[in-house]
Design a protein around this motif. Sequence first.
Motif, short mmCIF file in Angstrom:
data_model
loop_
_atom_site.label_atom_id
_atom_site.label_comp_id
_atom_site.label_asym_id
_atom_site.label_seq_id
_atom_site.Cartn_x
_atom_site.Cartn_y
_atom_site.Cartn_z
N LEU A 145 -11.80 -1.93 4.67
CA LEU A 145 -12.14 -0.52 4.60
C LEU A 145 -11.30 0.19 3.54
O LEU A 145 -11.69 1.21 2.99
CB LEU A 145 -11.89 0.16 5.96
CG LEU A 145 -12.85 -0.24 7.08
CD1 LEU A 145 -12.44 0.43 8.39
CD2 LEU A 145 -14.28 0.14 6.73
N ASP A 146 -10.14 -0.35 3.27
CA ASP A 146 -9.23 0.23 2.28
C ASP A 146 -9.25 -0.67 1.05
O ASP A 146 -9.17 -1.90 1.17
CB ASP A 146 -7.82 0.29 2.89
CG ASP A 146 -6.83 1.02 2.00
OD1 ASP A 146 -7.22 1.50 0.90
OD2 ASP A 146 -5.67 1.14 2.41
N ASN A 192 -6.74 -1.77 8.29
CA ASN A 192 -7.72 -1.27 7.31
C ASN A 192 -7.88 -2.23 6.14
O ASN A 192 -8.95 -2.43 5.62
CB ASN A 192 -7.29 0.09 6.76
CG ASN A 192 -7.53 1.21 7.75
OD1 ASN A 192 -8.34 1.07 8.67
ND2 ASN A 192 -6.82 2.32 7.58
N ARG A 238 0.86 -1.18 0.00
CA ARG A 238 0.00 0.00 0.00
C ARG A 238 0.89 1.22 0.00
O ARG A 238 1.85 1.30 0.77
CB ARG A 238 -0.91 -0.02 1.23
CG ARG A 238 -1.85 1.18 1.41
CD ARG A 238 -2.86 1.30 0.32
NE ARG A 238 -4.00 2.15 0.71
CZ ARG A 238 -4.17 3.38 0.28
NH1 ARG A 238 -3.27 3.95 -0.52
NH2 ARG A 238 -5.24 4.06 0.66
#
Lengths: 230, 830
Positions: free
Chosen positions: A54-55, A49, A9
Amino acid sequence: MIHLKDIERSYKTGTGQAWVLRRIQMQIAEGEFVTIMGPSGAGKSSLLNVLALLDDQWEGEYWLKGEPVHKLGRKQRADVARREIGMVFQSYHLLDDLTVAENIDLPLSYKSMPRSERQAMVADTLDRFNIVGKKDLYPSQLSGGQQQLVGIARAVIHKPALLLADEPTGNLHSGQAKEIMELFCELNEQGTTIVQVTHSDANAAFGSRVIELRDGWMIKDTAPAEVTAS
Amino acid sequence: MRTWMADISFALRQLRKAPGFALLAVLTLAFGIGANTAMFTVLENVLLRPLPYAGASRLVAIQPGPGTDSPRATSWLDYRDIRHGLKNVAEVAGYSDDLAVVQGKDTSTAVAAPHVTPSLLRMLGTKPLLGRTFTPQEGLAGGPQVVLLSEGIWRKVFHSDPDIVGKVIHISSVPHTVVGVMPASFGFPEEEGSSTKTAIWLPLQPTHAMLTKRGYSFFLILGKLHPGVSMVQARAQLHLVSKQLADVNHDPARDGNFTMLSYAKTVVGSTRPVLMGLFAALLLVLLIACANVANLLLARAIGRQQEFAVRVALGAGRARLLRQVMTEGAVLSGLGCVAGFALATAAIESVHKLPPDTIPRMSAIHLRWTVVLVMAAIATFTTVLSSLLPAVMVSGVDPQATLQSASRGVGTRSVRGKLTAWLVMAEIALSTLLLVSTGLLARTMWNLEHAWLGFQTTRLTTFQVTPPNAAGFSGMSVSSNLGAPPTSVAVLSYDPVLARLREAPGIENAAYTTMLPLTNSLIQSSFSVVEHPAKKHHEPQALMTAVGGDYAKLMGTPMLRGRMIDADDKASAPPVAVINEEMAKKYFAGRNPIGEHLDLGGKDTGIVVPPVIVGVIANERTTSMEQPAQPMILLPGDQIPTTSLFYQALVDSFQNFIVKTRGNIPVAREVRDVFDQQAPGFALDNFQTMQTVVNQTTFNQRLGLDLTASFAGMAILMVIAGLYGVLSQFVGFRRREIGIRLALGASRQQILRMIFRQSLMLAGYGLGCGLVISMVAGRLLRSFLYGVQPFDLPTYAGVLGLLLLVSVAAAVWPAKQAASVDPMATLRMD
């Protein structure tokens, strides 16, 4: 339960990119109680996350209960999260305008469930967590520990397979923190897989495995070798 | 002082940092303040400012019958007796409306020519620009022929001749000596409106008819109370006097019921409720504007909680915080005032562009210092109303809680959340009231514009003709001359003119009538049916008009029975009459009126031979669209004896000609050419189409509708802005909550629905209250409505639908913002 492969990420910055997760490889079996630790900025919450769905800006492969999440669309991922995951937050994140019972009912209200069934589940959960007497109170009328208790009750009411907790005792004093961690142990014994992020070694001791992150890299994993093997 | 300046400077800096908010707030306030200032200016000048005469507040109109807002005429004999009988009235004077032709070097101009008793000008106290006013001798029967000119006619026709006083000029072909020129500010009688700007005034010299006939009612009475005498006292005495009049004259038909009312009230007439209604509508708009600005300030105050917490922590007391926030509100109101003043000035300018006499005393409408004071009061009111709530909110901030706790947002159930919701619900309620009023007025307008007129207006042009020696109404009398009666102007001039007009290029047909439909030129007379005579003193009344040419065919008014007056009804033929449908229904119910005869006064009026009824014509709207048709008698212009009262009233004073054109073309030039050849010296003016005449009767309603609709439109824009603002605030307040809901499984559609539901709830509550208020207030609108009830279901349904649509539209962007909240960002995970 959870299989992460080459999860990465990053965020765009003015000059280039800032990496918050780098080639994370991880497997978590059902029923494990995993603690993710590391200094500030290590990527702990970013990893949480990703796990919580959520991500969706990460790259790599994420398998949850055999389902390839990385291949699912946004709506499908939301359905999976709603079904399989519960979240507990450091700041409790209860809704101030809803009572304890209404806060606990909130995740159920987003499922297609008859009202009577929901009410029954809420009543069971209130009883299970010994907060029946507080069901009509508002969050502002509760102590920090009581609010976190409600947060946990809300997270588990729909019997998720996976419970994620981000610094669940960060805002509590030690006595309350111990009570919360003991509750997590109890849930874990009942079969819930738990992944917590914490700075506290005392809290980490309640779990069975510690994963350490630094600068987005996974640098340590106390899991047995057969679990960490990709 | 320094801290005040610091507060003001800080407030201006805050506004510079948020230009969008500042512009929205200032414009909202500017409109509310400016519109109310303009309206108050109109109200102040029209309703509150005294008339420009000495002791204007003591001027009273004395009239027969129940008090009405329009002046009602009585006889000279009644005036004389009332003047002698009233002791607590300092002066009693009289006047009659009339018109005449002023003959200048090149042109003849028809002008308003009120006849006034010399005492009246003395009572009003206006000094002439040149010369003097009338002497008592000039007001006696048979007195010298003198005239007072208006400044307007003096400049227009006599080129501001400085030596005009003493010169002899011709008024309706009769030489008159000019005794003075009245200034432009003198406009008596006020109810004549702008026509007095070019008027002349003649002394009222009672004729034989006035001195002998109590039924000769062309006279209006004006009185002036003694200082200190109340209207109640004066009315009591008038009641006694008029009772005595009835007893003395043994006239049981006359109940002797005279009333007294303020002269100013008769000037304003029916405009008062319209103006007050518009002012009320604008006050609603101001309240909505204040609610909008209060919401904006509240949102800003909530966003500045940290700032105020720091101020308190550093020692600011509650009063100091209150003052700071109120100062910021006052700065906004001040800027709104400046912009509002500019708006008000522009609005007043546009009032002056309206057609003359749209509003009574229109030319006197100007911004004055009293209005500036009122504007300051309105600004203070808006400051308090829009700033107080936010001020009270922030002055009670708890610094510790605010500084230490993470912002948890403001929920909808919090006091602040509720306040913003209540404010926007109040806006919606008030807008509902405005919209319902607009809807009802729009339906009224539609009904008026589609109401049956009784005549058609296609390709009809009308104009007024005044003979050069127009007798006027004030000098009417039955001629006692035993010689051959003079030839009627109808025979000499009108008939040849009609014949030539029909041959003129562009003109298809022509006719004339004394009483044009939907104008206020009404002449009434009592009558009796010879075959079924009425009791003496109980004779009914009917409108009277003389007609020539094929009037019915031209106007498209059908004949219901018999025939219309035609070219064969000459002076030498047996006298005939046509009555209208209303008269036939009222006085000939159950029988055929054709063949019956009308007694029109005999020797008293000079119509000695009762005309026979030859036809019944369908009703036409006579005075206004809302008033039903009144009984009417039509007489051939050629047959009205020149020795009769009716000749002067119906034929010789003025006439309305109507021509049907071959297309929608102007024909004034052709008409003037015909008159120059056939009837030189006649004054022609007021060329307009019949459609214009019709439009003018509904002009006030249309203006009222346009204004109310524009107020409602502004209110809707403010509601949209207010609702959008509140919903955006809610989304902002509930960002964290929305993030949590999304994290807990809510879909984006569910979040969208949540916001739309909230908007519809706010609108629903506001609408509900607004509809209830509208139903209660609807009764006040009743007198303005035509063909529609105050509780009109289609109107209410339309308003409901519109406001629901508005609330959905206002929610679109906030809902999209809510649905695109990133739960991760709002939960601040890192």
